[in-house]
Scaffold this motif. Sequence first.
Motif: not given
Length: 315
Positions: A111-116
């Motif tokens: 999720q953290g990586l998907r957020l950018g």
Amino acid sequence: MDNKLSTCNYFSNESWDRLMKCRILIVDDEPHNLNILRIFLNSLHYEIITVEDGKEAFSMVKETAPDLILLDVMMPEVTGFEICKQLIADSDFDIPIIFLSANAQKEDILQGLRLGAIDYLTKPFDLDVLERKVEIALHQKAKVKNLKKDNKQLAKLVYVDALTGLYNRAYLDITIRMIKEGTKQFQAAMMVDMDYFKDINDNYGHLVGDQVLREVATIITSKISCEHDLAFRYGGDEFLVLLQNEVNCVEIADSIIKAVDGLKVSLAPHKSQEFSVSIGLTNNFDPTSFDQIIMQADSALLGAKNNGRHQIKIR
């Protein structure tokens, strides 16, 4: 192997010097974690700013413009994920974010990586690994910054006339499209043309002619609003000016004529030359028909030329 030695092998000395001047914002609601990170990263000669309140992080980002954000995930009121989401929603935001979290669940990391975010480190983290992650993040930020700078320089080469520094016909095409789309608005257009420019080239050479064009371009840009108006090199010795406000367009045209009258350019010994321009002006600005606008400005310019030059005509 000594960690600093391996770092210097990874980055050039110049890159290393730039990294050491970087500013890092740490957002974590646990004072103990903040203190450890601050002491460790300070020892690496980074400038460190710390924030314990997630809400304060937004204002601190604007105030300090950090080069990197180390962001805790689990915080009261506003989570690190929410902070990241809001920051990255801004199209101008380009600061890399590394999440720091005690939660090592795969779903949270993704999720953290998907957020950018560019990375996600789980607590307790290894300080050597953190150091390298920080270096890589800052190095990537520097590369992006250099790329943007190169793109601006490339855009200048593509859209700016090399001789005069004014916009060229390629950028005029873009401006016309923006006018038709309604994202750019103007109320008047003028064509500025050198009088007897061929004689200047014939009598003094093209180098002097080029200098005259540069000087006239400088005069034009000094008389218009750089914030609202646009000036283009339209042809060899012809310039197009788009004015956002028609109220003082005649005064602007008159000021250009008077400034060119006083133009001084180095010529051959014991030779002198007077310089002047003719201007065609139109305030019948129909954004749906730019060709008609150009025709009216050209027609006014032709009228000025036929009437003896060194004057303003309005259509």
